[in-house]
Design an enzyme around this catalytic site. Structure first.
Site, PDB file in Angstrom:
ATOM      1  N   GLU A  46       0.882  -1.170   0.000  1.00 26.47           N
ATOM      2  CA  GLU A  46       0.000   0.000   0.000  1.00 26.47           C
ATOM      3  C   GLU A  46       0.913   1.212   0.000  1.00 26.47           C
ATOM      4  O   GLU A  46       1.794   1.334   0.855  1.00 26.47           O
ATOM      5  CB  GLU A  46      -0.917  -0.013   1.227  1.00 26.47           C
ATOM      6  N   CYS A  63      -1.549   8.827   4.308  1.00 27.42           N
ATOM      7  CA  CYS A  63      -1.611   8.508   2.888  1.00 27.42           C
ATOM      8  C   CYS A  63      -2.929   8.979   2.309  1.00 27.42           C
ATOM      9  O   CYS A  63      -3.042   9.247   1.123  1.00 27.42           O
ATOM     10  CB  CYS A  63      -1.453   7.013   2.700  1.00 27.42           C
TER      11      CYS A  63
HETATM   12  P1  NAD Z   1       9.079   5.192   3.051  1.00 25.58           P
HETATM   13  O1  NAD Z   1       8.795   4.580   1.734  1.00 25.58           O
HETATM   14  O2  NAD Z   1      10.133   6.198   3.148  1.00 25.58           O
HETATM   15  O3  NAD Z   1       9.440   4.056   4.117  1.00 25.58           O
HETATM   16  C1  NAD Z   1       8.609   2.914   4.292  1.00 25.58           C
HETATM   17  C2  NAD Z   1       9.482   1.774   4.802  1.00 25.58           C
HETATM   18  O4  NAD Z   1      10.400   1.418   3.769  1.00 25.58           O
HETATM   19  C3  NAD Z   1      10.313   2.128   6.024  1.00 25.58           C
HETATM   20  O5  NAD Z   1      10.393   1.001   6.876  1.00 25.58           O
HETATM   21  C4  NAD Z   1      11.653   2.454   5.422  1.00 25.58           C
HETATM   22  O6  NAD Z   1      12.726   2.261   6.304  1.00 25.58           O
HETATM   23  C5  NAD Z   1      11.728   1.490   4.271  1.00 25.58           C
HETATM   24  N1  NAD Z   1      12.599   1.957   3.191  1.00 25.58           N
HETATM   25  C6  NAD Z   1      12.923   3.227   2.885  1.00 25.58           C
HETATM   26  N2  NAD Z   1      13.745   3.253   1.816  1.00 25.58           N
HETATM   27  C7  NAD Z   1      13.932   1.978   1.440  1.00 25.58           C
HETATM   28  C8  NAD Z   1      14.660   1.357   0.396  1.00 25.58           C
HETATM   29  N3  NAD Z   1      15.354   2.074  -0.482  1.00 25.58           N
HETATM   30  N4  NAD Z   1      14.607   0.018   0.289  1.00 25.58           N
HETATM   31  C9  NAD Z   1      13.876  -0.709   1.146  1.00 25.58           C
HETATM   32  N5  NAD Z   1      13.175  -0.176   2.168  1.00 25.58           N
HETATM   33  C10 NAD Z   1      13.189   1.149   2.308  1.00 25.58           C
HETATM   34  O7  NAD Z   1       7.673   5.779   3.580  1.00 25.58           O
HETATM   35  P2  NAD Z   1       7.375   6.576   4.925  1.00 25.58           P
HETATM   36  O8  NAD Z   1       7.931   7.957   4.784  1.00 25.58           O
HETATM   37  O9  NAD Z   1       7.713   5.786   6.129  1.00 25.58           O
HETATM   38  O10 NAD Z   1       5.789   6.650   4.866  1.00 25.58           O
HETATM   39  C11 NAD Z   1       5.121   7.560   4.060  1.00 25.58           C
HETATM   40  C12 NAD Z   1       4.655   6.931   2.774  1.00 25.58           C
HETATM   41  O11 NAD Z   1       3.853   5.809   3.062  1.00 25.58           O
HETATM   42  C13 NAD Z   1       3.783   7.871   1.955  1.00 25.58           C
HETATM   43  O12 NAD Z   1       4.094   7.740   0.597  1.00 25.58           O
HETATM   44  C14 NAD Z   1       2.373   7.362   2.250  1.00 25.58           C
HETATM   45  O13 NAD Z   1       1.434   7.687   1.256  1.00 25.58           O
HETATM   46  C15 NAD Z   1       2.622   5.894   2.358  1.00 25.58           C
HETATM   47  N6  NAD Z   1       1.562   5.250   3.136  1.00 25.58           N
HETATM   48  C16 NAD Z   1       0.618   4.553   2.445  1.00 25.58           C
HETATM   49  C17 NAD Z   1      -0.418   3.943   3.134  1.00 25.58           C
HETATM   50  C18 NAD Z   1      -1.485   3.191   2.384  1.00 25.58           C
HETATM   51  O14 NAD Z   1      -2.242   2.473   3.021  1.00 25.58           O
HETATM   52  N7  NAD Z   1      -1.561   3.321   1.074  1.00 25.58           N
HETATM   53  C19 NAD Z   1      -0.475   4.037   4.515  1.00 25.58           C
HETATM   54  C20 NAD Z   1       0.524   4.733   5.187  1.00 25.58           C
HETATM   55  C21 NAD Z   1       1.539   5.332   4.481  1.00 25.58           C
END
Ligand code: NAD
Length: 569
Positions: free
Chosen positions: A321, A355
């Site tokens: 998501e 999100c």
């Molecule tokens: P992010 O993508 O920066 O991080 C998410 C996770 O991925 C974290 O655990 C992070 O450490 C890890 N991560 C970061 N870079 C990575 C990489 N290069 N390789 C592998 N893993 C990596 O997101 P965030 O800032 O924590 O959260 C915000 C984002 O999440 C927004 O885009 C938001 O829309 C989305 N979100 C979506 C939903 C949904 O249900 N659609 C819900 C909550 C948040």
């Protein structure tokens, strides 16, 4: 570094070697078809002045702010400390350190894979009702003795107000845990029909390998669901929580441990996300990825899985998501006051870091003056600050990186659009951004298209006669399709929007803000660039974590290879 004891309820968290890896072998299965208790949504606490819950939460906030805890890596129930640490701080007071957490090395990632494999042997063979009982007990603990700890950790570590932390880390997580047990029961109950003389059965096996759960910073409940949904279905997990949600993630795992989750079922490995992901996605044992976060990161993980396809035992399940660019469109018949409240709540609660947050709004000319004035009046009234001061409606954004990114959008808008309210940021003590309303005459302006993930709403005012064209613009403007809302008192307006925006949102709201989905009531998820839309907290999600086996048993096998048609005329 000073470490003080955490005054949290006693738990079964263990140190190395104090807990057996497996439990005693049961000699008899439960005789009876069991039903899990009917789930009911958790009743959120109000924390209004004078209530006992407010006093309890304030006391826990005070004690938590006064301690600095040490968060280990947790593998197979063992606490591992590498000495290589990073800090968890308060976003609204960023010099205040809440915890030091240990960073995993590559060998810990391999240990976590091995621990998950070892635990799987027993966990996957438990009657599913016993797995559900662990999760249901965790829900009860969270609803009672652990509630103020998890809510306080979410407030301090992720800068959520009492209300926002309550609906996330208490109510939503409790709901995920209670409703998933119910949905698992529904799924397991789905069995094929059987013709006479045979019995057809469907066995919902756990996946063959581990599930990699990767959680975002913005919802404590998401970490609690990404891990437990596959675990409930018999899988074992390697979990990498977000760096900026370490405190609440750690306590979430402790609640589960206290509820009786066996060691190794969920293994927590904080650390470098790129390196940890590379090692886990390279493992032949990978059976699934359960991700929530940004679209770009999810895309990179999917590509990595595709590259590694030949290495795996099976095709890994990939559930993600991701981002959103969520909209509100007002029909000329809309109630302007309701639209303004939806913008204020949907756009600025939790600093727009949902999100589902409303970030682009489309208002007809005839309503614009009233919607704008009402929205701006509410924004002027909003207090931004330390979430321990309960008069604040907004806290800080999560970290410096987010602060700089959002500030960049504000600078651009100050030059290329019209900032009607807010537009300022101050990062000295905390990462504070004022709620901001931008007006643009270009429906393709970047703040109408790109996910900002901050308290920034951009309005585009359309001529009343261009309702249909505007619906098309809403549908085409951004690659995302997560949430959206229409406000209309005219039923034709509702029907036209529901139809024209059919694929523009996975969660669509009529006369309501596009945030605040409740487990069991509005199953959540979006499509297009917003994810695989497997609807967290529903049967659709649980089905991804099982690998069905069909079993046909014939009671009286044939004794003749010949068919009747072969007989003599
Ligand atoms: P992010 O993508 O920066 O991080 C998410 C996770 O991925 C974290 O655990 C992070 O450490 C890890 N991560 C970061 N870079 C990575 C990489 N290069 N390789 C592998 N893993 C990596 O997101 P965030 O800032 O924590 O959260 C915000 C984002 O999440 C927004 O885009 C938001 O829309 C989305 N979100 C979506 C939903 C949904 O249900 N659609 C819900 C909550 C948040």
């Amino acid at each position: 570094m000073s470490t003080t004891a955490s005054p949290v309820p006693a738990t079964s968290a263990t140190t190395e070697g104090t807990r057996p890896a497996t439990g005693p072998i049961l000699d008899a299965a439960f005789a009876g078809v069991r039903r899990v208790p009917e789930p009911v949504n958790d009743a959120s606490r109000s924390y209004a002045p004078g209530t006992p819950e407010r006093a309890e939460l304030k006391a826990r906030l005070k004690s938590m702010a006064a301690e600095r805890i040490d968060i280990p890596i947790i593998i197979g129930g063992r606490e591992i400390r590498t000495g290589r640490t990073a800090q968890a701080v308060m976003p609204h007071d960023h010099s205040h350190v809440l915890a030091d957490y240990h960073l995993a090395d590559p060998e810990h990632v391999q240990e976590a894979i091995a621990a998950a494999a070892a635990a799987r042997r027993e966990w996957a063979s438990w009657p599913w009702e016993d797995r559900a009982a662990v999760i249901l007990r965790a829900a009860e603990l969270l609803a009672t003795s652990w509630r103020s700890t998890i809510v306080a950790a979410t407030m301090l570590g992720q800068s959520k107000t009492a209300n926002q932390a309550e609906i996330d880390s208490a109510s939503e997580m409790i709901d995920f845990w209670r409703f998933n047990a119910h949905f698992a029961q529904e799924l397991y109950s789905e069995q094929p029909v059987s013709s006479p003389g045979m019995w057809n059965q469907m066995e919902y096996r756990a996946l063959e390998g581990f599930v990699y759960a990767v959680s975002p910073f913005n919802f404590t409940a998401i970490g609690g669901n990404l891990t437990t949904a596959p675990a409930l279905m018999g899988n074992t997990i390697v979990w990498k929580p977000a760096a900026s949600a370490m405190l609440s993630s750690y306590y979430t795992l402790r609640v589960l441990e206290e509820a009786g989750l066996p060691p190794g079922v969920i293994n927590m490995v904080p650390g470098d996300p790129v390196e940890i992901s590379r090692l886990l996605l390279d493992s032949p044992e990978l059976a699934g990825v359960h991700f929530t976060g940004s679209t770009a990161v999810f895309n990179s993980m999917w590509k990595k899985v595709a590259e590694n396809l030949e290495k795996y035992r099976g095709y890994p399940r990939i559930v993600g998501e991701t981002g959103g660019k969520d909209f509100i469109i007002a029909h000329p018949s809309a109630d302007a006051e309701a639209v303004a409240v939806a913008i204020a709540r949907g756009g600025f609660e939790y600093q727009g870091q949902k999100c589902s947050a409303a970030s682009r709004v489309y208002i007809p000319e005839s309503l614009w003056a009233e919607v704008r004035d009402r929205t701006v009046a509410m924004m002027k009234d909003i207090n931004v600050g330390d979430v321990r001061d309960f008069r604040n409606f907004m806290g800080a954004v999560i970290d410096e990186k987010a602060f700089k990114k959002i500030s960049g959008y504000l600078d651009d808008a100050n030059e290329r659009a019209r900032v009607l309210q807010g537009g300022t940021a101050s990062g000295k003590e905390g990462f504070f951004i004022q709620p901001t309303l931008i007006q643009t005459e270009d429906p393709g302006y970047r703040t109408m298209r790109e996910e900002i993930f901050g308290p920034v709403v951009t309005a585009y005012v359309y001529p009343d006669g261009k309702w249909h064209e505007t619906l098309e613009t809403v549908d085409r403007t951004s690659p995302y399709a997560l949430t959206g809302a229409v406000f209309s008192r005219d039923r034709r307006g509702v029907r036209e929007a529901v139809s024209a925006l059919r694929n523009a949102a996975g969660n669509f709201y009529v006369n309501d803000k596009p945030t605040g989905a409740v487990v069991g009531q509005q199953p959540f998820g979006g499509s297009r660039a917003s994810g695989t839309n497997d609807k967290a907290g529903s049967k659709l999600n649980l089905v991804r974590w099982v690998n069905a086996r069909t079993l046909k048993e014939t009671f009286a096998p044939s004794r003749d290879y010949r068919h009747p048609y072969m007989g003599e005329e």
